[in-house]
Enzyme design. Sequence first.
Site, mmCIF file in Angstrom:
data_model
loop_
_atom_site.group_PDB
_atom_site.id
_atom_site.type_symbol
_atom_site.label_atom_id
_atom_site.label_comp_id
_atom_site.label_asym_id
_atom_site.label_seq_id
_atom_site.Cartn_x
_atom_site.Cartn_y
_atom_site.Cartn_z
ATOM 1 N N ALA A 71 0.833 -1.210 0.000
ATOM 2 C CA ALA A 71 0.000 0.000 0.000
ATOM 3 C C ALA A 71 0.865 1.257 0.000
ATOM 4 O O ALA A 71 1.800 1.383 0.790
ATOM 5 C CB ALA A 71 -0.919 -0.006 1.219
ATOM 6 N N CYS A 72 0.529 2.169 -0.900
ATOM 7 C CA CYS A 72 1.315 3.409 -1.007
ATOM 8 C C CYS A 72 0.643 4.577 -0.305
ATOM 9 O O CYS A 72 1.271 5.620 -0.080
ATOM 10 C CB CYS A 72 1.549 3.756 -2.475
ATOM 11 S SG CYS A 72 0.043 4.194 -3.378
ATOM 12 N N GLN A 73 -0.639 4.433 0.080
ATOM 13 C CA GLN A 73 -1.387 5.580 0.589
ATOM 14 C C GLN A 73 -0.792 6.157 1.868
ATOM 15 O O GLN A 73 -0.917 7.354 2.125
ATOM 16 C CB GLN A 73 -2.849 5.197 0.836
ATOM 17 C CG GLN A 73 -3.609 4.824 -0.433
ATOM 18 C CD GLN A 73 -3.527 3.339 -0.736
ATOM 19 O OE1 GLN A 73 -2.618 2.644 -0.301
ATOM 20 N NE2 GLN A 73 -4.500 2.847 -1.492
ATOM 21 N N HIS A 75 2.325 6.477 2.469
ATOM 22 C CA HIS A 75 3.571 7.168 2.146
ATOM 23 C C HIS A 75 3.357 8.398 1.273
ATOM 24 O O HIS A 75 4.089 9.364 1.378
ATOM 25 C CB HIS A 75 4.519 6.212 1.402
ATOM 26 C CG HIS A 75 4.857 4.974 2.159
ATOM 27 N ND1 HIS A 75 5.734 4.961 3.227
ATOM 28 C CD2 HIS A 75 4.426 3.695 2.012
ATOM 29 C CE1 HIS A 75 5.828 3.724 3.695
ATOM 30 N NE2 HIS A 75 5.061 2.939 2.975
#
EC number: 2.1.1.37
Length: 304
Positions: A71-73, A75
């Site tokens: 998951a990138c959210q 960062h």
Amino acid sequence: MQAIDLFAGIGGFSEGAKQAKVRVVWAANHWRLAVEFHSANHPDAIHVCQDLHQADWREVPRHDVCLASPACQGHSKARGKERPYHDALRSTAWAVVSCLEYHRSPFAVVENVPEFLDWSLYPSWVDALGRLGYSLAPHIIDSADHGVPQHRLRMFLVISRSKNPLVLNLPKRPHRPVSEIIEWDAHRWNPINKPGRSIKTLKRIEAGRKQFGDCFVAPFYSSGSGLTGRSIDRPIGTFSTVDRWAIIRGDQMRMFQPSEVRAGMGLPSTYVLPKTRREAIHLLGNGVTPVVATDILNELRRAA
């Protein structure tokens, strides 16, 4: 070569692997919709819908490459104010360490936003992989440099069981204009000056018209490419998980459609998408552009 795909989403990583002649044997995601459409597009892989913190890695086939898009959210700068659940999102990256601890595959490639490298636990995460015998080489890649008509800046961590980090010599291709993927006559257009259109939107379109003429693309809300948009003769900005980009043509406008976003991600026109527009846009906006994955895997094969 064989690969597994963690946090597989709709399957951009897997499609890139397919183009590189790397067989994806297992794919997992926590979202059932993503698993459904990954399976529709990559039916030969084993599919699992689960929280990868709970994965039993003994049940995962042996492989040469672990592909992962945690998951990138948590960062991304676009996340806004820090929230308690962002910690849970960032922690998904530890599933990569767990997988590599069990399988000790020769390679892994982790995709995320560049801000992943600023994560407060990133040094500990790197240390854990180092203790397993892995070296890491971050590559900051813009998909536009690989022939995708979209500026999509992402971090690809090349992880290898080697003494020194494996820095890849990746090809670069000419930039492609977003005009190539616009289906000019296939979708319904709306009047720009219709009742209820916000003053901010109208001002943004007027500013764009002065700079680019009658045809251009613009962010439908104020963030992204300033307030005036950008020329259709260059790559568009990043396609996100929500409707972001509008096409302006004379006195008409419309949003990009899923089939256009699919092309803007570099996926083939035969790639199966959800019928629901919102779901299709969300899955595509979370994806990996396949050509970047292909270029990385082709270089890994040469290095193997």
